[in-house]
Design an enzyme around this catalytic site. Structure first.
Site, PDB file in Angstrom:
ATOM      1  CG  HIS A  18      -1.926  -1.039   1.330  1.00 53.71           C
ATOM      2  ND1 HIS A  18      -1.980  -1.934   2.371  1.00 53.71           N
ATOM      3  CD2 HIS A  18      -2.950  -1.359   0.517  1.00 53.71           C
ATOM      4  CE1 HIS A  18      -3.016  -2.746   2.197  1.00 53.71           C
ATOM      5  NE2 HIS A  18      -3.612  -2.435   1.076  1.00 53.71           N
ATOM      6  CE  LYS A  42     -10.980  -7.315   2.926  1.00 55.70           C
ATOM      7  NZ  LYS A  42     -10.113  -6.522   2.051  1.00 55.70           N
ATOM      8  CB  SER A 129      -4.202  -6.717   4.829  1.00 57.52           C
ATOM      9  OG  SER A 129      -3.856  -5.503   4.222  1.00 57.52           O
TER      10      SER A 129
HETATM   11  N1  COA Z   1      -0.248  -3.837  -1.799  1.00 52.52           N
HETATM   12  C1  COA Z   1      -0.544  -4.807  -0.956  1.00 52.52           C
HETATM   13  N2  COA Z   1      -1.778  -5.292  -0.770  1.00 52.52           N
HETATM   14  C2  COA Z   1      -2.743  -4.753  -1.499  1.00 52.52           C
HETATM   15  C3  COA Z   1      -2.501  -3.728  -2.417  1.00 52.52           C
HETATM   16  C4  COA Z   1      -1.189  -3.277  -2.557  1.00 52.52           C
HETATM   17  N3  COA Z   1      -0.835  -2.300  -3.401  1.00 52.52           N
HETATM   18  N4  COA Z   1      -3.659  -3.412  -2.993  1.00 52.52           N
HETATM   19  C5  COA Z   1      -4.588  -4.212  -2.458  1.00 52.52           C
HETATM   20  N5  COA Z   1      -4.029  -5.023  -1.553  1.00 52.52           N
HETATM   21  C6  COA Z   1      -4.688  -6.079  -0.802  1.00 52.52           C
HETATM   22  C7  COA Z   1      -5.176  -5.647   0.526  1.00 52.52           C
HETATM   23  O1  COA Z   1      -4.207  -5.879   1.511  1.00 52.52           O
HETATM   24  C8  COA Z   1      -6.389  -6.534   0.715  1.00 52.52           C
HETATM   25  O2  COA Z   1      -5.970  -7.772   1.192  1.00 52.52           O
HETATM   26  P1  COA Z   1      -6.948  -8.687   2.046  1.00 52.52           P
HETATM   27  O3  COA Z   1      -8.166  -8.907   1.231  1.00 52.52           O
HETATM   28  O4  COA Z   1      -6.102  -9.875   2.245  1.00 52.52           O
HETATM   29  O5  COA Z   1      -7.248  -7.951   3.317  1.00 52.52           O
HETATM   30  C9  COA Z   1      -6.913  -6.720  -0.705  1.00 52.52           C
HETATM   31  O6  COA Z   1      -5.830  -6.458  -1.540  1.00 52.52           O
HETATM   32  C10 COA Z   1      -7.985  -5.761  -1.098  1.00 52.52           C
HETATM   33  O7  COA Z   1      -8.032  -4.756  -0.159  1.00 52.52           O
HETATM   34  P2  COA Z   1      -8.133  -3.230  -0.345  1.00 52.52           P
HETATM   35  O8  COA Z   1      -7.272  -2.696  -1.443  1.00 52.52           O
HETATM   36  O9  COA Z   1      -7.959  -2.631   0.991  1.00 52.52           O
HETATM   37  O10 COA Z   1      -9.545  -3.063  -0.891  1.00 52.52           O
HETATM   38  P3  COA Z   1     -10.833  -3.586  -0.275  1.00 52.52           P
HETATM   39  O11 COA Z   1     -11.348  -4.521  -1.282  1.00 52.52           O
HETATM   40  O12 COA Z   1     -10.734  -4.073   1.100  1.00 52.52           O
HETATM   41  O13 COA Z   1     -11.594  -2.210  -0.236  1.00 52.52           O
HETATM   42  C11 COA Z   1     -13.235  -0.650  -0.770  1.00 52.52           C
HETATM   43  C12 COA Z   1     -12.686  -2.031  -0.982  1.00 52.52           C
HETATM   44  C13 COA Z   1     -13.060  -0.145   0.626  1.00 52.52           C
HETATM   45  C14 COA Z   1     -12.509   0.321  -1.713  1.00 52.52           C
HETATM   46  C15 COA Z   1     -14.718  -0.747  -1.173  1.00 52.52           C
HETATM   47  O14 COA Z   1     -15.307  -1.750  -0.402  1.00 52.52           O
HETATM   48  C16 COA Z   1     -15.460   0.549  -0.942  1.00 52.52           C
HETATM   49  O15 COA Z   1     -15.354   1.442  -1.748  1.00 52.52           O
HETATM   50  N6  COA Z   1     -16.213   0.627   0.171  1.00 52.52           N
HETATM   51  C17 COA Z   1     -16.987   1.797   0.507  1.00 52.52           C
HETATM   52  C18 COA Z   1     -18.479   1.540   0.310  1.00 52.52           C
HETATM   53  C19 COA Z   1     -18.832   1.661  -1.153  1.00 52.52           C
HETATM   54  O16 COA Z   1     -18.728   2.683  -1.784  1.00 52.52           O
HETATM   55  N7  COA Z   1     -19.326   0.533  -1.702  1.00 52.52           N
HETATM   56  C20 COA Z   1     -19.758   0.435  -3.078  1.00 52.52           C
HETATM   57  C21 COA Z   1     -18.613   0.216  -4.007  1.00 52.52           C
HETATM   58  S1  COA Z   1     -19.144   0.185  -5.682  1.00 52.52           S
END
Ligand code: COA
Length: 171
Positions: A18, A42, A129
């Site tokens: 990240h 989550k 993560s």
């Molecule tokens: N380096 C390391 N790990 C990374 C990474 C990077 N550059 N990019 C993503 N990841 C990993 C994260 O660690 C995470 O791992 P995990 O699933 O093992 O915990 C995974 O990839 C995805 O996580 P993250 O990038 O944090 O995204 P997310 O899928 O958890 O988040 C949101 C999604 C928060 C952006 C989305 O749910 C959201 O927008 N929520 C708000 C509500 C909303 O608007 N909903 C409608 C959406 S259309």
């Protein structure tokens, strides 16, 4: 040209992958908003305020970066913060389908907001993560993947056995 970008995620906890992405974004935009989603579906290990604190520590040396939490639709939060660009990381082809859906839905909800994808450095392409949490829980070394303060917080959490959700409510 957009001056600010919003980088949303759960950051449970923030990893070097990240941070690598934030560093790349900070070189392109004047202001990078790291937006940490409460994301109750989550069931994060760390409470929202803990995830915010860890991200602030890990990103303290990168200028132009702000870390904040949010508990609403991402596009509404982006509008509120006047950010017209959403940043997401693409690590591998396997990320694509989910990101395609997310970007498409966000575009449908807010046509004026674009999603931009950046790739982290190769050595971080396989970090996530949940893998970091699993390695730590099984006694593996997570020092190469997270900031030292994040590592200490994770190890402390494992010692006490308390989950962020069990101990404290997100939000
Ligand atoms: N380096 C390391 N790990 C990374 C990474 C990077 N550059 N990019 C993503 N990841 C990993 C994260 O660690 C995470 O791992 P995990 O699933 O093992 O915990 C995974 O990839 C995805 O996580 P993250 O990038 O944090 O995204 P997310 O899928 O958890 O988040 C949101 C999604 C928060 C952006 C989305 O749910 C959201 O927008 N929520 C708000 C509500 C909303 O608007 N909903 C409608 C959406 S259309």
């Amino acid at each position: 040209m957009a001056a600010r970008v919003i980088y949303p995620g759960t950051f449970d906890p923030i990893t070097h992958g990240h941070s690598d992405l934030v560093q790349r974004a900070a070189a392109l935009f004047e202001h990078v908003i790291v937006a940490i989603a409460a994301n109750p579906p989550k069931a994060p290990t760390f409470a929202l305020d803990e995830r915010i604190e860890m991200a602030r520590l890990a990103l303290a040396d990168i200028p132009g970066v702000e870390v904040c939490g949010f508990d609403k639709l991402l596009v509404d939060f982006a509008r509120e913060r006047e950010a017209r660009v959403i940043l997401r990381g693409l690590r591998a082809v396997s990320d694509f389908e989910y990101e395609f859906q997310l970007a498409g839905m966000n575009r449908r909800l807010a046509s004026g907001i674009e999603t931009l994808f950046l790739m982290p450095a190769e050595q971080y392409a396989y970090i996530s993560s949940s893998l970091v949490r699993e390695i730590a829980a099984l006694g593996g070394d997570i020092a190469p993947f997270v900031h030292p303060r994040v590592m200490n917080a994770l190890l402390a959490r494992l010692r006490t056995g308390a989950g962020g959700n069990a101990r404290k409510k997100d939000g």
